[in-house]
Write a protein that holds these residues in place. Structure first.
Motif, PDB file in Angstrom:
ATOM      1  N   ASP A  51      40.973 -27.074  64.926  1.00  0.00           N
ATOM      2  CA  ASP A  51      40.572 -25.682  64.690  1.00  0.00           C
ATOM      3  C   ASP A  51      39.118 -25.536  65.132  1.00  0.00           C
ATOM      4  N   TYR A  54      36.321 -26.490  62.555  1.00  0.00           N
ATOM      5  CA  TYR A  54      36.511 -26.128  61.150  1.00  0.00           C
ATOM      6  C   TYR A  54      37.397 -27.163  60.457  1.00  0.00           C
ATOM      7  N   HIS A  94      38.586 -27.232  52.975  1.00  0.00           N
ATOM      8  CA  HIS A  94      39.528 -28.215  53.508  1.00  0.00           C
ATOM      9  C   HIS A  94      38.771 -29.248  54.323  1.00  0.00           C
ATOM     10  N   PHE A 139      47.277 -19.025  59.162  1.00  0.00           N
ATOM     11  CA  PHE A 139      47.680 -19.170  60.563  1.00  0.00           C
ATOM     12  C   PHE A 139      49.174 -18.904  60.771  1.00  0.00           C
ATOM     13  N   PHE A 157      45.251 -23.048  56.000  1.00  0.00           N
ATOM     14  CA  PHE A 157      45.066 -22.740  57.425  1.00  0.00           C
ATOM     15  C   PHE A 157      46.016 -23.630  58.216  1.00  0.00           C
ATOM     16  N   ARG A 191      26.313 -21.047  55.766  1.00  0.00           N
ATOM     17  CA  ARG A 191      27.371 -20.026  55.788  1.00  0.00           C
ATOM     18  C   ARG A 191      28.602 -20.749  55.257  1.00  0.00           C
ATOM     19  N   ASP A 193      32.252 -21.326  54.569  1.00  0.00           N
ATOM     20  CA  ASP A 193      33.565 -20.947  55.100  1.00  0.00           C
ATOM     21  C   ASP A 193      34.563 -20.746  53.956  1.00  0.00           C
ATOM     22  N   VAL A 194      35.344 -19.692  54.053  1.00  0.00           N
ATOM     23  CA  VAL A 194      36.422 -19.435  53.086  1.00  0.00           C
ATOM     24  C   VAL A 194      35.912 -19.553  51.640  1.00  0.00           C
ATOM     25  N   MET A 220      41.030 -11.514  59.054  1.00  0.00           N
ATOM     26  CA  MET A 220      41.400 -12.889  58.723  1.00  0.00           C
ATOM     27  C   MET A 220      42.414 -12.990  57.586  1.00  0.00           C
ATOM     28  N   TYR A 221      42.226 -12.201  56.580  1.00  0.00           N
ATOM     29  CA  TYR A 221      43.103 -12.320  55.420  1.00  0.00           C
ATOM     30  C   TYR A 221      43.487 -10.915  55.004  1.00  0.00           C
ATOM     31  N   GLU A 259      31.377 -16.406  53.372  1.00  0.00           N
ATOM     32  CA  GLU A 259      32.487 -15.754  54.064  1.00  0.00           C
ATOM     33  C   GLU A 259      33.551 -15.562  52.988  1.00  0.00           C
ATOM     34  N   HIS A 320      33.415 -15.063  65.980  1.00  0.00           N
ATOM     35  CA  HIS A 320      34.276 -15.977  66.734  1.00  0.00           C
ATOM     36  C   HIS A 320      35.751 -15.876  66.331  1.00  0.00           C
ATOM     37  N   ASP A 321      36.066 -15.026  65.363  1.00  0.00           N
ATOM     38  CA  ASP A 321      37.456 -14.885  64.907  1.00  0.00           C
ATOM     39  C   ASP A 321      38.073 -13.560  65.340  1.00  0.00           C
ATOM     40  N   ARG A 384      42.242 -16.498  69.249  1.00  0.00           N
ATOM     41  CA  ARG A 384      40.848 -16.078  69.229  1.00  0.00           C
ATOM     42  C   ARG A 384      40.064 -16.598  70.424  1.00  0.00           C
ATOM     43  N   ARG A 388      35.747 -16.550  72.741  1.00  0.00           N
ATOM     44  CA  ARG A 388      35.059 -17.847  72.715  1.00  0.00           C
ATOM     45  C   ARG A 388      34.798 -18.375  74.125  1.00  0.00           C
TER      46      ARG A 388
HETATM   47  C1  NOJ Z   1      37.129 -19.072  58.848  1.00  0.00           C
HETATM   48  C2  NOJ Z   1      36.544 -19.436  60.177  1.00  0.00           C
HETATM   49  O1  NOJ Z   1      35.694 -18.393  60.583  1.00  0.00           O
HETATM   50  C3  NOJ Z   1      37.707 -19.662  61.122  1.00  0.00           C
HETATM   51  O2  NOJ Z   1      37.271 -19.813  62.448  1.00  0.00           O
HETATM   52  C4  NOJ Z   1      38.476 -20.866  60.666  1.00  0.00           C
HETATM   53  O3  NOJ Z   1      39.632 -21.012  61.472  1.00  0.00           O
HETATM   54  C5  NOJ Z   1      38.914 -20.697  59.207  1.00  0.00           C
HETATM   55  N1  NOJ Z   1      37.860 -20.201  58.354  1.00  0.00           N
HETATM   56  C6  NOJ Z   1      39.358 -22.025  58.641  1.00  0.00           C
HETATM   57  O4  NOJ Z   1      38.244 -22.853  58.446  1.00  0.00           O
END
Ligand code: NOJ
Length: 512
Positions: A51, A54, A94, A139, A157, A191, A193-194, A220-221, A259, A320-321, A384, A388
């Motif tokens: 990923d 990540y 994770h 995902f 994910f 930052r 993540d999740v 994203m969610y 995030e 980036h997402d 995505r 990128r």
């Molecule tokens: C959010 C990140 O911005 C994304 O790129 C990533 O795939 C997921 N979290 C899982 O870490």
């Protein structure tokens, strides 16, 4: 103003077609000159890159693809020398399935302390061959994968990203130590993540009819499930209170940025209590279509939601997402005009703005042929990768100075980008790069000290108008020109307006 760097795609110093830390260091002056205050680096840790980083194997090192730990230290030192603060990504939800802990968990078997670092459960049904809950991963696949001995592990994910068990004190201790490791090396913040995902209640989700967990990569969610057992559980806040103390004990102004995708903007307040995060991403504008109504709603609901807290709002249009905002707003020159106008409006607002690498060049989202799509999310066909694609720095043909020589980058760049390189746009009047430079300078001068109050002004349909102190801001999302008040034009996103603001343009005016 913070500028997000996606290390794979920013600048490649060692010539392997993938960006790296030395590449970033070599371009720090460019960022300082652009008017950036801080950079946020997406992950650079050792990782199989399932990923794109990540999926972390070691939170205290650098993947050889990106360089070494001493490259990271050098980057930090140089960034500070040119006046840039550095925020790094931290991924506590994770690890990679290639992390030594996961190998140990598989080897040690059910009921072991090693397995308890992750979320392993027996399955349901007479043979245990149904997953423990009905959860879907972000995902798209089921959120549980079965291992050889019959147990299932949770991954919110990718299957290669097993979720850690944050109810296990060993996990918490590990991340305390990771925070200190990077704070000791001088990072200015994380930052996270999740951030809303660390704690789970292992019960079925009550899924509303028609609910699909990841219908749109720009979102994203989905927030559509009441009392969602997967996200935003109250216990996550204990983790961040603990982290706040660690970060606050270091000298300087270090910060935590979440995030966190919450169901309602007001729920973000929970993350922004004085003893938790300093900032949390607010994705409302990124999720809005080109529409004065949607933009106004995004601004107002953010300001209202955060008003009772001490925290500054944050604003972001691309990352980036998500599909780049230049492309979300349509095709051709109109889309670029709109993207610039939205950016200028965003930069006038109180709080912190986040820019994503390449938006200052007006890069569009790239439609990549299926053989080049690499994002695990692209397995569903809509990944995505398009946001990128490596940056074009100079020259007339790919790799456009991204890599030395003729080495082609990990994702192909469109040949049409010759006109969009940093070199081609530098000093060119009206270029998007020069516009961003001017806009960031104007933000420093006029918007930064203008206080937190935003007063909306009466405006025709399709137009957003607001005031901060002496600064009046107008954005025309409509189809007809709109009259402007008298005053000094500070900056505009398109042609300098005489008395009317054209559709798809924004302007800042100093009024009495
Ligand atoms: C959010 C990140 O911005 C994304 O790129 C990533 O795939 C997921 N979290 C899982 O870490």
């Amino acid at each position: 103003m913070t500028y997000q760097i996606y290390p794979r795609s920013f600048a490649d110093a060692d010539g392997d077609g993938t960006g790296d830390l030395a590449g970033i260091t070599s371009r720090l002056e460019y960022l300082a000159d652009l008017g950036v205050d801080a950079i946020w680096l997406s992950p650079f840790y050792p990782s199989p890159q399932s990923d794109y980083g990540y999926d972390v194997v070691d939170n205290r090192d650098v993947d050889p693809l990106f360089g070494s730990l001493s490259d990271a230290e050098h980057l930090l030192e140089r960034a500070h020398q040119v006046g840039l603060r550095v925020i790094i990504d931290l991924i506590p939800n994770h690890t990679s399935s290639a992390h030594p802990w996961f190998a140990e968990a598989l080897a040690a078997g059910p009921g072991s302390a090693e397995r308890d670092r992750y979320i392993f459960r027996d399955g349901r049904g007479p043979d245990g061959d149904e997953p423990p809950t009905n959860w879907r991963s972000v995902f798209g696949s089921g959120a549980w994968t079965r291992v050889e001995d019959g147990q299932w592990y949770l991954h919110m994910f990718d299957q290669e990203e097993p979720d850690l068990n944050w109810r296990n004190p060993e996990v918490a201790e590990e991340f305390r130590s990771v925070l200190r490791f990077w704070l000791d090396r001088g990072v200015d913040g994380f930052r996270v993540d999740v951030a809303h995902g660390l704690m789970k209640d292992l019960r079925d989700q009550k899924v509303p009819e028609g609910y699909s967990p990841n219908s749109d990569p720009a979102v994203m969610y989905d927030a559509g499930v009441e009392d969602d057992p997967m996200w935003d559980r109250p216990e996550v806040h204990d983790v961040y209170r603990d982290w706040h103390k660690i970060v606050a004990a270091y000298p300087g102004d270090r910060m935590l940025l979440a995030e966190a995708w919450t169901q309602w903007p007001a729920d973000l307040r929970g993350y922004l209590r004085t003893d938790e995060f300093d900032q949390a991403f607010n994705f409302l504008w990124l999720q809005s279509k080109w529409s004065a109504v949607e933009f106004t709603e995004a601004i107002m609901s953010t300001l209202q939601a955060l008003e009772p807290s001490r925290a500054w709002p944050t604003w972001v249009l691309s990352n980036h997402d998500a599909v780049r905002h230049r492309t979300r707003y349509g095709d051709g020159p109109q889309a670029l005009a709109r993207a610039r106008a939205a950016t200028l409006t965003m930069l006038a607002l109180p709080g912190s703005a986040y820019l994503y690498q390449g938006e200052e060049l007006g890069l569009p989202h790239v439609e990549l042929p299926p053989e080049h799509q690499q994002d695990p999310w692209a397995k569903g066909g809509n990944g995505r990768d398009g946001c990128r694609v490596p940056l074009p720095w100079s020259g007339d043909a790919p790799p456009f100075g991204f890599s030395p020589g003729d080495q082609q980058p990990w994702l192909p760049q469109p040949v049409q980008w010759a006109d969009l390189t940093v070199a081609a746009q530098t000093g060119r009047p009206g270029s998007t790069l020069e516009f961003y430079r001017a806009a960031l300078a104007a933000r420093r001068r006029y918007a930064r000290g203008a206080g937190g109050e935003v007063r909306f002004l009466d405006a025709p349909d399709g137009v957003i108008a607001f005031r901060r102190g002496r600064l009046s801001v107008f954005l025309n999302c409509g189809t007809a020109p709109t009259p402007l008040p008298d005053g000094d034009v500070v900056i505009c996103s398109g042609e300098r307006p005489v008395s009317d603001l054209a559709p798809d343009d924004a302007v800042w005016i100093l009024t009495g």
